[in-house]
Scaffold this motif. Structure first.
Motif, PDB file in Angstrom:
ATOM      1  N   TYR A 140       3.400 -10.967   8.725  1.00  0.00           N
ATOM      2  CA  TYR A 140       2.415 -12.058   8.718  1.00  0.00           C
ATOM      3  C   TYR A 140       1.209 -11.764   7.838  1.00  0.00           C
ATOM      4  O   TYR A 140       0.226 -12.507   7.833  1.00  0.00           O
ATOM      5  CB  TYR A 140       1.947 -12.355  10.147  1.00  0.00           C
ATOM      6  CG  TYR A 140       1.218 -11.224  10.843  1.00  0.00           C
ATOM      7  CD1 TYR A 140      -0.171 -11.216  10.909  1.00  0.00           C
ATOM      8  CD2 TYR A 140       1.909 -10.176  11.429  1.00  0.00           C
ATOM      9  CE1 TYR A 140      -0.843 -10.188  11.546  1.00  0.00           C
ATOM     10  CE2 TYR A 140       1.238  -9.150  12.067  1.00  0.00           C
ATOM     11  CZ  TYR A 140      -0.135  -9.156  12.122  1.00  0.00           C
ATOM     12  OH  TYR A 140      -0.811  -8.145  12.743  1.00  0.00           O
ATOM     13  N   GLY A 141       1.259 -10.692   7.078  1.00  0.00           N
ATOM     14  CA  GLY A 141       0.163 -10.359   6.181  1.00  0.00           C
ATOM     15  C   GLY A 141       0.366 -10.962   4.808  1.00  0.00           C
ATOM     16  O   GLY A 141       1.495 -11.189   4.353  1.00  0.00           O
ATOM     17  N   THR A 142      -0.724 -11.241   4.116  1.00  0.00           N
ATOM     18  CA  THR A 142      -0.679 -11.801   2.762  1.00  0.00           C
ATOM     19  C   THR A 142      -0.764 -10.668   1.760  1.00  0.00           C
ATOM     20  O   THR A 142      -1.840 -10.170   1.442  1.00  0.00           O
ATOM     21  CB  THR A 142      -1.846 -12.776   2.542  1.00  0.00           C
ATOM     22  OG1 THR A 142      -3.063 -12.136   2.954  1.00  0.00           O
ATOM     23  CG2 THR A 142      -1.656 -14.039   3.332  1.00  0.00           C
ATOM     24  N   PHE A 143       0.367 -10.255   1.275  1.00  0.00           N
ATOM     25  CA  PHE A 143       0.408  -9.202   0.265  1.00  0.00           C
ATOM     26  C   PHE A 143       1.605  -9.447  -0.632  1.00  0.00           C
ATOM     27  O   PHE A 143       2.540 -10.169  -0.290  1.00  0.00           O
ATOM     28  CB  PHE A 143       0.483  -7.816   0.905  1.00  0.00           C
ATOM     29  CG  PHE A 143       1.586  -7.662   1.907  1.00  0.00           C
ATOM     30  CD1 PHE A 143       2.876  -7.342   1.514  1.00  0.00           C
ATOM     31  CD2 PHE A 143       1.331  -7.845   3.256  1.00  0.00           C
ATOM     32  CE1 PHE A 143       3.885  -7.207   2.434  1.00  0.00           C
ATOM     33  CE2 PHE A 143       2.349  -7.700   4.191  1.00  0.00           C
ATOM     34  CZ  PHE A 143       3.634  -7.390   3.776  1.00  0.00           C
ATOM     35  N   ALA A 144       1.561  -8.825  -1.803  1.00  0.00           N
ATOM     36  CA  ALA A 144       2.619  -9.032  -2.784  1.00  0.00           C
ATOM     37  C   ALA A 144       3.810  -8.155  -2.476  1.00  0.00           C
ATOM     38  O   ALA A 144       3.670  -7.065  -1.907  1.00  0.00           O
ATOM     39  CB  ALA A 144       2.103  -8.721  -4.182  1.00  0.00           C
ATOM     40  N   LEU A 145       4.982  -8.641  -2.846  1.00  0.00           N
ATOM     41  CA  LEU A 145       6.176  -7.806  -2.778  1.00  0.00           C
ATOM     42  C   LEU A 145       6.190  -6.925  -4.022  1.00  0.00           C
ATOM     43  O   LEU A 145       6.669  -7.318  -5.082  1.00  0.00           O
ATOM     44  CB  LEU A 145       7.435  -8.675  -2.715  1.00  0.00           C
ATOM     45  CG  LEU A 145       7.648  -9.428  -1.403  1.00  0.00           C
ATOM     46  CD1 LEU A 145       8.911 -10.259  -1.474  1.00  0.00           C
ATOM     47  CD2 LEU A 145       7.727  -8.476  -0.236  1.00  0.00           C
TER      48      LEU A 145
END
Length: 848
Positions: A145-150
């Motif tokens: 649920y975190g906003t981070f890049a793959l």
């Protein structure tokens, strides 16, 4: 569940099921960590604000378990684990979750009652990827649920990895659109010092460059799991001072983790102390969705006023019905099974629960009547945040997947009469088929589903942060990044409701390396500087720039010309020599006057055709010459007015033929006079040439040769109507194009050749007796004729537009008038004003 301060404690949630149980199980490990203060005091503390994530999890499971339509005969439970932002502890905790009972034995489950279905988390990229290393082996669904890049492209191939928030690439484009909207071209970047920060820079730098934006500086912020001594903090704060002194870079983008804002607040506070409050004055902070405004434990005296007016991206969230009342019912004495509640309550309200632990020195006793709604938002938010809403959505996604699975199994049992399969036999990897194809409506009525990359594309809200003196704040939604909308609605911003930092005096701040180049100027690169730093240079002649900060100047479209200030294009006026303008009226009047005069002279010569003077000057040649001169004056009207196809076709040919006839007549008259005197000499053999035959031959042959030239001209490359766009910048010249320039000068050259021959013959015959001799008048007339046309050529080539046409008309009128006046006016004077001299006796006496 997430943890504390400068040492973040990332958490995750695990879901498991128990068949035919209707009780809610809440189990958590200890939640503590170390924090480093300015005075180097270390205290055990948690991030109270992140406690809402666990509460959102519990609330969602409570709703699902109480709604028997969603999962009948199934009760969901959950466990909360903490990673302490440590890779080793993360891996160990994951293995404990999967295999540990009394002792830890990898790949063995002994007498465990927990049936693991899925894992939610973590909030940060490192923790999520560490978890994925273990969970992907066993194909256990992991919903982050975190906003981070793959950061790793192979992550997209991991079938067990799901994201209930939008891909961070949409946030990158939102930042670009935001910077473009406010025309912030010179921005600072504060980036966390880890792999995710490197990924952010690698992704953003090309985007910034392609969209005409430059990074003024790149400052690195420590990771959450690092502890720094006070001297290291001071050194890092000093490094921030120099870039912050670039007052042109007002817009600063912050990319980091959930507690990055605490690091930055610490460093900016130190820098302000060192540099007397000038380090952080007057900046617009643009924050990524992962960053949150939060305080913890003893750090309640920090001043967040410097972030007033910040613009942050946020995960969209809605308020589930009943969540507010659920929070209001929480008390430290009435909630059982929550291992975090005691520590949360003590640190959030700065009090001690005496009946649960030894009171903290100097703290008041907690009464239990404290209200969560009275806490500042930096300590705890009463309304559901974006990350909590993502946890809430993740729980429902798993529940709907379980519902779909159970419905499918029931259908197969009915159709194929399979025996009932116990829920304990359900394997987590069987959930993937239903998760990937899931589609359900959330509490806001939005349809939620995973795309082909196992992501939910929810977009981002754009929030304006309004801070208060008690370290609380208020978020105002001012825009939206919606990847699912049409391109023109993918980015929406309402600038009018944005509240800027007080240092900007309620005016949109500027963030540019150079002052804008206004219309009429273009950007000129500064050597050794980024392309956003430039000088302004005026546009060169003939080019314009009609916008600010143009990279170069452009030419006006066809039919327009640059304005005086070179900031726009004006329509060109169509130009031709018209009858309405003074020059056209003057030339038309002169042509008309000389035509009338020529007509009067012709009438006079016809009327007095039997007088000696008229007879002595060859009446036939005189009449032809006068008629050709009359046509010459009238031919000038072909050059006046708007050019048309017919007039362009006839102009030059008519002029050439008529003038050739006129000059041929003059030549014939000159030769006739010369032969007449030479034939009177005794023994002359020239008497046979005296008569009408020779003059007629000269006029006819001279005219027919010009007719031949004009025929070739009209047959091969005739003149045509043309528009000259380039000769005069402000005008479109409507003119007749000669077609073949060579033929034009051949026609003109032939007339000049006849004129030179006539002038030469007349010059040698100038001393013959006056009574019958026109040679003197012809010599002078041809001198005027040749002078006019020799002056015409360079003048014609040096003029443009209608003045070129006016020059040709003037040359026609002047040369024709020279012939008329020099040859005929002396005779008209004798015929009209001195008729007594126009008789045979006077002519003979004058001769003798």
């Amino acid at each position: 569940m997430n943890g504390s301060g400068l040492l973040e404690e990332q958490g995750w949630y695990t879901l498991y099921t128990k068949q035919m149980l209707d009780i809610l199980i809440f189990q958590a490990n200890s939640y503590s960590g170390n924090i480093y203060l300015f005075n180097e005091q270390i205290s055990t503390s948690l991030v109270t604000k992140f406690y809402q994530h666990a509460l959102a999890l519990a609330f969602a499971i409570k709703e699902i378990n109480e709604n028997h339509k969603t999962l009948p005969n199934i009760t969901l439970g959950h466990l909360v684990y903490d990673s302490y932002y440590d890779a080793r502890l993360t891996y160990r905790s994951m293995l404990d979750l999967l295999f540990k009972t009394q002792s830890f034995v990898p790949n063995y489950k002994c007498d465990t009652q927990n049936h693991l279905i899925s894992v939610i988390g973590g909030l940060g990229s490192d923790t999520s990827f560490h978890m994925e290393d273990i969970l992907s082996i066993y194909k256990i669904p992991q919903l982050t649920y975190g906003t981070f890049a793959l950061e790793d492209s192979d992550m997209r191939q991991v079938v067990s990895f799901y994201r209930v928030v939008s891909n961070e690439a949409y946030q990158y484009m939102g930042i670009i659109h935001l910077l473009q909207h406010f025309q912030w071209r010179w921005v600072g970047l504060f980036v966390i010092d880890d792999d995710s920060g490197d990924h952010f820079l690698q992704a953003m730098e090309p985007l910034l460059s392609r969209n005409g934006i430059c990074s003024a500086f790149e400052a690195r912020i420590p990771r959450q799991g690092r502890l720094l001594a006070i001297n290291e903090l001071n050194a890092l704060a000093s490094k921030l001072y120099l870039p912050l002194m670039d007052r042109k870079a007002r817009a600063c983008v912050i990319y980091g983790e959930t507690l990055t804002i605490m690091w930055l607040s610490t460093l900016l506070t130190l820098a302000d102390r060192e540099y007397k409050g000038t380090a952080s004055a007057g900046n617009v902070w643009i924050m990524a969705a992962q960053i949150d405004f939060t305080l913890m434990g003893l750090i309640v005296s920090w001043d967040f006023q410097l972030f007033h007016g910040a613009i942050s991206f946020a995960i969209p969230s809605e308020e589930p019905l009943g969540f507010l009342s659920y929070l209001q019912k929480i008390t430290p004495f009435g909630t059982q099974g929550d291992g975090f509640l005691k520590e949360f309550w003590e640190q959030a309200f700065d009090c001690s629960l005496s009946n649960l632990s030894m009171p903290m020195t100097g703290n008041e006793i907690c009464t239990g009547g404290e209200k969560l709604k009275n806490l500042p938002k930096s300590v705890f938010e009463i309304h559901m945040t974006g990350h909590s809403y993502s946890v809430y959505t993740a729980v429902y996604a798993i529940a709907h997947a379980l519902h779909g699975m159970e419905t499918s199994r029931s259908h197969h049992r009915r159709v194929k009469r399979y025996k009932s399969v116990e829920l304990q036999n359900l394997q987590p990897w069987q959930l993937h088929t239903f998760l990937q194809g899931i589609s359900f409506n959330n509490s806001a009525g939005e349809t939620m589903s995973f795309n082909d990359n196992r992501e939910m594309v929810t977009g981002f809200d754009i929030m304006n942060m309004v801070t208060f003196s008690n370290n609380s704040f208020h978020r105002v939604k001012v825009g939206r990044v919606n990847p699912n909308a049409l391109e023109r609605n993918a980015f929406i911003i309402n600038e009018d409701i944005i509240e800027w930092h007080k240092s900007f005096n309620k005016v949109r701040p500027l963030s540019k390396c150079s002052n804008p180049c206004h219309a009429g100027y273009h950007k000129r690169k500064k050597e050794g500087k980024k392309f956003c730093c430039y000088d302004c240079a005026p546009c060169p002649e003939g080019k314009i720039s009609n916008q600010t900060d143009m990279d170069g100047c452009s030419t006006c479209p066809k039919g327009k010309y640059p304005s005086k200030d070179r900031d726009g294009c004006l329509p060109k006026t169509i130009s031709f020599l018209s009858y309405e303008e003074p020059l056209g009226i003057s030339l038309a009047s002169v042509a008309t006057s000389f035509s009338l005069i020529t007509g009067l002279v012709l009438r006079t010569f016809i009327k007095h055709r039997d007088t000696p003077i008229v007879k002595a000057n060859n009446r036939e040649l005189t009449s032809v010459l006068l008629i050709s001169l009359l046509l010459s004056f009238l031919s000038s009207f072909l050059f006046l007015g708007q050019p048309g196809k017919v007039t362009c076709f006839l102009q030059q040919s008519a002029f050439g033929i008529i003038f050739s006839m006129s000059v041929s007549c003059v030549l014939a008259k000159t030769i006739t006079v010369l032969l007449a005197f030479m034939a009177t000499q005794p023994g002359s053999h020239l008497r046979k040439w005296v008569g009408k035959r020779l003059p007629n031959t000269i006029v006819l042959s001279g005219s027919l040769f010009q007719v031949g030239l004009c025929s070739v001209w009209l047959g091969s490359s005739p003149p045509f109507q043309d528009l000259d766009m380039h000769s005069i910048a402000t005008e479109i010249i409507m003119q007749c194009n000669s077609g073949s320039v060579l033929m034009f000068y051949l026609v003109l050259g032939y007339i000049g050749l006849l004129a030179i021959i006539s002038f030469t013959v007349a010059f040698f015959a100038r001393k013959l007796p006056d009574s019958f001799n026109e040679a003197k008048f012809i010599t002078f007339s041809m001198l005027v004729f040749c002078t006019v046309w020799l002056s015409f050529v360079p003048t014609y080539l040096s003029t443009k537009g209608k003045y070129m046409v006016a020059m040709e008309i003037f040359s026609i009128l002047a040369s024709s008038a020279g012939l008329l006046c020099c040859i005929f006016f002396p005779k008209c004077y004798l015929i009209v004003l001195r008729p007594e001299l126009n008789n045979k006796e006077q002519v003979i006496s004058r001769k003798s």
